[in-house]
Design an enzyme around this catalytic site. Structure first.
Site, short mmCIF file in Angstrom:
data_model
loop_
_atom_site.label_atom_id
_atom_site.label_comp_id
_atom_site.label_asym_id
_atom_site.label_seq_id
_atom_site.Cartn_x
_atom_site.Cartn_y
_atom_site.Cartn_z
N SER A 165 0.84 -1.21 0.00
CA SER A 165 0.00 0.00 0.00
C SER A 165 0.88 1.26 0.00
O SER A 165 2.05 1.22 0.38
CB SER A 165 -0.93 -0.03 1.21
N GLU A 167 -8.41 3.84 -2.20
CA GLU A 167 -8.45 2.47 -2.72
C GLU A 167 -9.30 1.60 -1.78
O GLU A 167 -9.04 1.56 -0.58
CB GLU A 167 -7.02 1.93 -2.78
N CYS A 183 -3.92 -4.81 -7.67
CA CYS A 183 -3.54 -3.41 -7.88
C CYS A 183 -3.85 -2.98 -9.31
O CYS A 183 -3.85 -1.81 -9.62
CB CYS A 183 -2.07 -3.21 -7.60
P1 NAD Z 1 0.58 -3.72 2.91
O1 NAD Z 1 1.16 -2.39 2.59
O2 NAD Z 1 -0.28 -3.84 4.12
O3 NAD Z 1 1.77 -4.79 3.13
C1 NAD Z 1 2.80 -4.93 2.20
C2 NAD Z 1 4.05 -5.40 2.93
O4 NAD Z 1 4.45 -4.41 3.88
C3 NAD Z 1 3.85 -6.69 3.70
O5 NAD Z 1 4.98 -7.52 3.53
C4 NAD Z 1 3.71 -6.24 5.13
O6 NAD Z 1 4.18 -7.18 6.07
C5 NAD Z 1 4.54 -4.97 5.18
N1 NAD Z 1 4.05 -4.00 6.15
C6 NAD Z 1 2.75 -3.83 6.55
N2 NAD Z 1 2.68 -2.84 7.45
C7 NAD Z 1 3.93 -2.36 7.61
C8 NAD Z 1 4.48 -1.30 8.41
N3 NAD Z 1 3.73 -0.55 9.20
N4 NAD Z 1 5.79 -1.07 8.32
C9 NAD Z 1 6.57 -1.82 7.51
N5 NAD Z 1 6.10 -2.83 6.73
C10 NAD Z 1 4.80 -3.09 6.79
O7 NAD Z 1 -0.16 -4.22 1.60
P2 NAD Z 1 -1.08 -5.50 1.43
O8 NAD Z 1 -2.37 -5.25 2.12
O9 NAD Z 1 -0.33 -6.73 1.74
O10 NAD Z 1 -1.30 -5.46 -0.16
C11 NAD Z 1 -2.29 -4.70 -0.78
C12 NAD Z 1 -1.75 -3.38 -1.27
O11 NAD Z 1 -0.67 -3.60 -2.18
C13 NAD Z 1 -2.79 -2.59 -2.07
O12 NAD Z 1 -2.67 -1.24 -1.73
C14 NAD Z 1 -2.38 -2.83 -3.51
O13 NAD Z 1 -2.78 -1.85 -4.42
C15 NAD Z 1 -0.90 -2.86 -3.37
N6 NAD Z 1 -0.27 -3.51 -4.51
C16 NAD Z 1 0.41 -2.75 -5.39
C17 NAD Z 1 1.00 -3.32 -6.50
C18 NAD Z 1 1.77 -2.48 -7.48
O14 NAD Z 1 2.57 -3.04 -8.21
N7 NAD Z 1 1.59 -1.17 -7.51
C19 NAD Z 1 0.89 -4.70 -6.71
C20 NAD Z 1 0.18 -5.46 -5.78
C21 NAD Z 1 -0.38 -4.86 -4.68
#
Ligand code: NAD
Length: 498
Positions: A226, A383, A281
């Site tokens: 995210s 989103e 995404c």
């Molecule tokens: P997320 O941001 O919650 O987690 C992503 C990663 O970050 C995970 O490995 C998680 O453990 C880590 N993380 C979570 N909180 C954290 C924090 N406070 N500090 C450090 N690391 C932390 O995302 P999600 O819910 O797993 O995935 C969905 C999101 O990913 C959506 O926003 C989607 O649009 C995005 N996404 C983007 C793409 C792209 O290429 N632009 C592709 C796939 C998904």
């Protein structure tokens, strides 16, 4: 209860933090396993293993590294069914979609099989008198990847496929929500012939992420997740001198011009909006019909399609999408639906009451449809990442171009039309990184690159394709001469080509 451990130096390693994350079966709502959450010391252990492995791995010639990739591809194809079942059981997407998830990653591995060719440098003979210049691409050392829950097969392979083929070692910190497939991929990479330590998997949350970002021996970090976390990872990682690419969230629009093939466009949008329960995404959660007649016709067709859309458990071959990943995520989507109602959008179909017989505790949510969505609404600006399609009506091409262009996210966008000139103008002018013309999910193939604009990506270098090779390598340029004969005088003036 099954415990999911780290994978370091070619073997399962039990964590010592005493902290765990629950891994659910989204179909039933039950906790099916727990995953260990790493300490900074465990991240450091993985880095030390990766550092040692990388010294030798970088010396393996590119063709041999490619052979490991060829074998890895064969092993994934061998295990495709089991991998897809495992993926679905933790994520909730239907099996066919899980196979697609793994296959899209595999296509990056196929690209990485061409690494001997991709790593060839440049050479200029006679750049000056008796002077030749050549450049080479060298690995960075240890790279790390932090991945989201929604593509536990594809996104890790986007990253480690190219990082390892280019001679780096890699530390993967997958999502703690569906961590099993990444471990299997690492095991298969070892079986394919990669030395222990070349691919390590460390599970965890913010503690592990911060340890990666701060570790002095990690040279590059690739993040997908995210946007707020992406921005955090980019800022903290670059502050410690790392190369960072951080992909974030999205809100992709599907513009429909009045001359579009509406039957086809709506079929495409339904799949792109609701497939994988909208947890992509590159999903298409906003449809932008131009003109009232187009909007009314689109709405009617969408309603018709929703009548037969089947939501079911992830192993049901007839289901078009399954449960969302967690109860918390289901609640978040439900809250957004309520917010849309409160903001004044018209809730045409409400998926909140959906329940699947026999799976009442599963994280299911039915398809929802909003009409009369306005750019000022939070539910438009943010989103939702769920099975919610929003119709944002506009009156002109210019307005349709403006909406995605001025949105905070700029990952993907699609236009549906039979007018090549309008499509060309749209593609050229829209302020978004990936564009589809009559293509609802314009995820570029592996040998092109993937990356959004604005708050959908921080950093300048995209995922996979040639940009991926550039991200995981640094260029060295050698200027060489072999003087002979009389000694030349010292040159106090900067040499030029004059
Ligand atoms: P997320 O941001 O919650 O987690 C992503 C990663 O970050 C995970 O490995 C998680 O453990 C880590 N993380 C979570 N909180 C954290 C924090 N406070 N500090 C450090 N690391 C932390 O995302 P999600 O819910 O797993 O995935 C969905 C999101 O990913 C959506 O926003 C989607 O649009 C995005 N996404 C983007 C793409 C792209 O290429 N632009 C592709 C796939 C998904």
């Amino acid at each position: 209860m099954r415990e999911i451990t780290h994978f370091i130096d070619g073997a399962a390693v039990s964590g010592t933090s005493g902290r765990f994350g629950d891994v659910f079966n989204p179909n039933t709502g039950e906790v099916q396993a727990r995953v260990q959450l790493a300490t900074a010391a465990e991240v450091d252990r993985a880095v030390r293993s990766a550092l040692t492995a990388q010294r030798d791995w970088a010396q393996v010639n590119p063709q041999r590294r490619a052979r490991v990739m060829f074998e890895f591809k064969r092993l994934i194809e061998r295990d495709m069914d089991a991998l897809a079942e495992l993926l679905s059981s933790e994520h909730g997407k239907v099996i066919a979609d899980s196979k697609g998830d793994i296959q899209r990653g595999l296509e990056v591995i196929e690209f990485a099989c061409g690494i001997p060719h991709l790593l060839k440098g440049e050479y200029t003979e006679g750049a000056g008198p008796g002077i030749d210049i050549y450049s080479m691409r060298q690995p960075l050392g240890v790279a790390a990847g932090i991945t989201p829950f929604n593509f536990p097969g594809m996104i890790p392979m986007w990253m480690f496929g190219i990082a390892i083929a280019t001679g780096n070692s890699f530390i993967l910190k997958p999502s703690e929500k569906d961590p099993s497939v990444p471990v299997k991929l690492a095991e298969l990479m070892m079986e394919a012939g990669a030395p222990a330590g070349v691919l390590n998997v460390v599970h965890g949350d913010k503690v592990a992420v911060d340890a990666i970002l701060d570790h002095p021996d990690i040279r590059a970090v690739s993040f997908v997740g995210s946007s707020d976390i992406a921005h955090y990872v980019y800022s903290r990682g670059t502050a410690t001198g790392k190369r960072v690419q951080a992909m974030g969230g999205a809100k992709n629009h599907g513009v429909i011009l009045p001359d579009a093939d509406l039957d086809q466009a709506v079929k495409d949008i339904i799949g792109a909006a609701y497939g994988s329960a909208g947890e992509r995404c590159m999903a298409l959660p906003v449809v932008v019909p131009v003109g009232k007649a187009t909007a009314d016709a689109v709405r009617e067709r969408v309603l018709g399609e929703l009548e037969s859309l089947k939501v079911g458990i992830s192993t049901d071959p007839a289901a078009q999408y399954g449960p969302v990943v967690s109860q918390a995520h289901k609640q978040k989507i439900s809250d957004y639906i309520q917010m849309g109602v409160d903001e004044g959008a018209e809730l045409v179909v409400d998926g909140r009451g959906f329940s699947l017989q026999g799976y009442e505790q599963g994280f299911f949510i039915g398809p929802s449809l909003f009409d009369q969505v306005k750019p000022t609404m939070r539910t438009y600006q943010e989103e939702i990442f769920g099975p919610v399609l929003q119709i944002a009506r506009v009156e002109s091409f210019e307005e349709a171009l403006h909406l995605p262009s001025s949105h905070q996210y700029g990952n993907g966008v699609a236009i549906f039309t039979r007018n090549g000139r309008a499509a060309r103008e749209f593609a050229q002018q829209v302020n978004v990184g990936m564009v589809g013309i009559n293509v609802p999910i314009p995820v570029p193939v592996a040998y092109h690159t993937f990356g959004g604009w604005k708050r959908s990506a921080f950093g300048d270098v995209n995922q996979h394709g040639l940009e991926g090779v550039r991200f995981y390598t640094k260029v060295k340029t050698v200027t060489a001469r072999w003087p002979e004969g009389a000694v030349e005088d010292s040159a106090f003036v900067i040499p030029t080509m004059k």
